[in-house]
Design a protein around this motif. Structure first.
Motif, PDB file in Angstrom:
ATOM      1  N   PHE A  31       0.870  -1.172   0.000  1.00 52.06           N
ATOM      2  CA  PHE A  31       0.000   0.000   0.000  1.00 52.06           C
ATOM      3  C   PHE A  31       0.911   1.227   0.000  1.00 52.06           C
ATOM      4  O   PHE A  31       1.953   1.227   0.674  1.00 52.06           O
ATOM      5  CB  PHE A  31      -0.908   0.011   1.232  1.00 52.06           C
ATOM      6  CG  PHE A  31      -1.983  -1.043   1.188  1.00 52.06           C
ATOM      7  CD1 PHE A  31      -3.269  -0.722   0.762  1.00 52.06           C
ATOM      8  CD2 PHE A  31      -1.704  -2.364   1.553  1.00 52.06           C
ATOM      9  CE1 PHE A  31      -4.257  -1.703   0.718  1.00 52.06           C
ATOM     10  CE2 PHE A  31      -2.694  -3.341   1.507  1.00 52.06           C
ATOM     11  CZ  PHE A  31      -3.973  -3.003   1.085  1.00 52.06           C
ATOM     12  N   GLY A  48      -3.319  -0.348  -3.085  1.00 51.54           N
ATOM     13  CA  GLY A  48      -4.132   0.716  -2.509  1.00 51.54           C
ATOM     14  C   GLY A  48      -3.278   1.755  -1.819  1.00 51.54           C
ATOM     15  O   GLY A  48      -2.058   1.616  -1.713  1.00 51.54           O
ATOM     16  N   THR A  51      -5.354   4.981   3.071  1.00 48.52           N
ATOM     17  CA  THR A  51      -6.757   4.940   3.498  1.00 48.52           C
ATOM     18  C   THR A  51      -7.342   3.553   3.260  1.00 48.52           C
ATOM     19  O   THR A  51      -8.044   2.996   4.115  1.00 48.52           O
ATOM     20  CB  THR A  51      -7.568   6.002   2.721  1.00 48.52           C
ATOM     21  OG1 THR A  51      -6.933   7.257   2.933  1.00 48.52           O
ATOM     22  CG2 THR A  51      -8.999   6.076   3.185  1.00 48.52           C
ATOM     23  N   ARG A  52      -7.036   2.997   2.098  1.00 52.98           N
ATOM     24  CA  ARG A  52      -7.540   1.646   1.803  1.00 52.98           C
ATOM     25  C   ARG A  52      -6.931   0.614   2.758  1.00 52.98           C
ATOM     26  O   ARG A  52      -7.599  -0.339   3.175  1.00 52.98           O
ATOM     27  CB  ARG A  52      -7.233   1.267   0.356  1.00 52.98           C
ATOM     28  CG  ARG A  52      -8.267   1.843  -0.625  1.00 52.98           C
ATOM     29  CD  ARG A  52      -7.787   1.742  -2.049  1.00 52.98           C
ATOM     30  NE  ARG A  52      -7.809   0.404  -2.613  1.00 52.98           N
ATOM     31  CZ  ARG A  52      -8.815  -0.098  -3.337  1.00 52.98           C
ATOM     32  NH1 ARG A  52      -9.889   0.609  -3.583  1.00 52.98           N
ATOM     33  NH2 ARG A  52      -8.751  -1.312  -3.839  1.00 52.98           N
ATOM     34  N   ARG A  55      -8.730   0.575   5.955  1.00 57.17           N
ATOM     35  CA  ARG A  55     -10.056  -0.069   5.833  1.00 57.17           C
ATOM     36  C   ARG A  55      -9.938  -1.546   5.453  1.00 57.17           C
ATOM     37  O   ARG A  55     -10.949  -2.215   5.267  1.00 57.17           O
ATOM     38  CB  ARG A  55     -10.873   0.639   4.763  1.00 57.17           C
ATOM     39  CG  ARG A  55     -11.235   2.065   5.109  1.00 57.17           C
ATOM     40  CD  ARG A  55     -12.127   2.629   4.013  1.00 57.17           C
ATOM     41  NE  ARG A  55     -12.369   4.043   4.212  1.00 57.17           N
ATOM     42  CZ  ARG A  55     -12.458   4.934   3.231  1.00 57.17           C
ATOM     43  NH1 ARG A  55     -12.326   4.551   1.973  1.00 57.17           N
ATOM     44  NH2 ARG A  55     -12.678   6.203   3.488  1.00 57.17           N
ATOM     45  N   GLN A  56      -8.704  -2.006   5.288  1.00 55.91           N
ATOM     46  CA  GLN A  56      -8.433  -3.388   4.858  1.00 55.91           C
ATOM     47  C   GLN A  56      -9.167  -3.697   3.553  1.00 55.91           C
ATOM     48  O   GLN A  56      -9.786  -4.753   3.402  1.00 55.91           O
ATOM     49  CB  GLN A  56      -8.756  -4.384   5.961  1.00 55.91           C
ATOM     50  CG  GLN A  56      -7.946  -4.090   7.229  1.00 55.91           C
ATOM     51  CD  GLN A  56      -8.037  -5.153   8.286  1.00 55.91           C
ATOM     52  OE1 GLN A  56      -7.848  -6.332   8.013  1.00 55.91           O
ATOM     53  NE2 GLN A  56      -8.317  -4.746   9.507  1.00 55.91           N
ATOM     54  N   GLU A  57      -9.060  -2.746   2.619  1.00 58.76           N
ATOM     55  CA  GLU A  57      -9.628  -2.908   1.279  1.00 58.76           C
ATOM     56  C   GLU A  57      -8.483  -3.089   0.283  1.00 58.76           C
ATOM     57  O   GLU A  57      -7.356  -2.692   0.551  1.00 58.76           O
ATOM     58  CB  GLU A  57     -10.403  -1.648   0.858  1.00 58.76           C
ATOM     59  CG  GLU A  57     -11.656  -1.412   1.649  1.00 58.76           C
ATOM     60  CD  GLU A  57     -12.296  -0.053   1.306  1.00 58.76           C
ATOM     61  OE1 GLU A  57     -13.304   0.260   1.929  1.00 58.76           O
ATOM     62  OE2 GLU A  57     -11.770   0.672   0.441  1.00 58.76           O
ATOM     63  N   GLY A  58      -8.804  -3.631  -0.883  1.00 58.56           N
ATOM     64  CA  GLY A  58      -7.809  -3.738  -1.962  1.00 58.56           C
ATOM     65  C   GLY A  58      -7.230  -5.127  -2.078  1.00 58.56           C
ATOM     66  O   GLY A  58      -6.933  -5.593  -3.177  1.00 58.56           O
ATOM     67  N   ASP A  60      -7.081  -9.013   0.534  1.00 59.70           N
ATOM     68  CA  ASP A  60      -7.159  -9.653   1.842  1.00 59.70           C
ATOM     69  C   ASP A  60      -5.735  -9.830   2.355  1.00 59.70           C
ATOM     70  O   ASP A  60      -4.856 -10.245   1.597  1.00 59.70           O
ATOM     71  CB  ASP A  60      -7.809 -11.034   1.720  1.00 59.70           C
ATOM     72  CG  ASP A  60      -9.292 -10.919   1.418  1.00 59.70           C
ATOM     73  OD1 ASP A  60      -9.897  -9.913   1.816  1.00 59.70           O
ATOM     74  OD2 ASP A  60      -9.822 -11.841   0.752  1.00 59.70           O
TER      75      ASP A  60
END
Ligand SMILES: CC(=O)SCCNC(=O)CCNC(=O)[C@H](O)C(C)(C)COP(=O)(O)OP(=O)(O)OC[C@H]1O[C@@H](n2cnc3c(N)ncnc32)[C@H](O)[C@@H]1OP(=O)(O)O
Length: 209
Positions: A31, A48, A51-52, A55-58, A60
């Motif tokens: 990231f 990501g 910020t991502r 949020r644990q986005e992008g 696993d």
């Protein structure tokens, strides 16, 4: 399949990635706030921005580590990740030697050829870089960076956020304050106060930080 997320798609981040894979992680992803313009860091995807990651986005991932060399930035990012509930881990290269009697804080990275000797105590977010040595009973506070090939003798204390430059050495029992920069190749033979840069043999203060 275990995937490690690394914050900071930099050269240092690449060494963290390589060490993590050697240490048994199956995959790594990065990231970085240069995303989405930056899509890769060498072999590895950038998935990501910060910020991502919070949020644990992008992608696993099972745990995260901050691969940023600047000590105060690394500690601030670690604190934000912890607040967001992201699990932090340390990465220890299998070709380092870490005593079973040493204690390693959260979010540390220890690279190939480094040695952390018996009863050394490393705070959170420390970097023990390639081939550096931290000898018996040393106490490193949070966010300390020991650069490649630097050597701390026994019983050395290093304060929060201090950076020991490449190839420097520190005499046994010396106390180095917080936010200290020890220049490349310096020989530290006496205590160093907070917030200064020292260089030379023996090391002398040249600047207030
Ligand atoms: C894997 C990795 O890459 S990990 C990264 C490892 N990197 C390091 O360890 C870097 C350590 N950094 C240093 O040693 C730096 O030179 C510092 C922090 C001590 C000084 O950096 P700067 O403030 O940018 O100083 P600058 O390069 O402008 O030099 C200022 C003066 O100090 C001298 N100087 C700089 N570094 C040193 C040093 N390590 N020892 C002795 N003198 C030094 C310079 O020769 C110069 O002298 P002059 O004014 O007589 O010409």
């Amino acid at each position: 399949m275990r995937r490690l997320a690394i914050l900071g798609a930099s050269g240092h981040g690449k060494v963290v990635a390589d060490a993590a894979l050697c240490a048994g992680w199956d995959e790594v992803c990065f990231f970085d706030d240069a995303w989405p313009g930056l899509e890769r860091n060498d072999e590895w995807p950038v998935v990501g921005d910060f910020t991502r990651m919070l949020r644990q986005e992008g992608a696993d991932f099972n745990a995260a580590v901050v691969g940023i060399g600047r000590n105060e930035v690394r500690l601030a990012k670690m604190a934000a990740l912890k607040d967001a509930g992201v699990p932090l881990t340390s990465v220890v290269h299998p070709a380092s030697v870490v005593s079973r009697y040493a204690s390693i804080g959260e979010g540390c990275v220890i690279f190939g050829g480094a040695i952390v000797n018996v009863r050394a105590d490393l705070g959170d977010g420390c970097i023990i870089n390639t081939g550096a040595t931290v000898d018996h009973d040393c106490r490193l506070a949070e966010g300390v960076h020991i650069s490649p090939g630097a050597n701390l003798a026994g019983n050395v204390t290093v304060g929060d956020g201090s950076w020991i430059g490449i190839g420097a050495c520190v005499r046994q029992g010396v106390i180095i304050g917080r936010n200290v920069m020890v220049g490349a190749g310096a020989a530290v033979v006496s205590d160093i106060p907070n917030d200064v840069t020292v260089v030379g043999v023996p090391a002398k203060v040249v600047e207030r930080n």
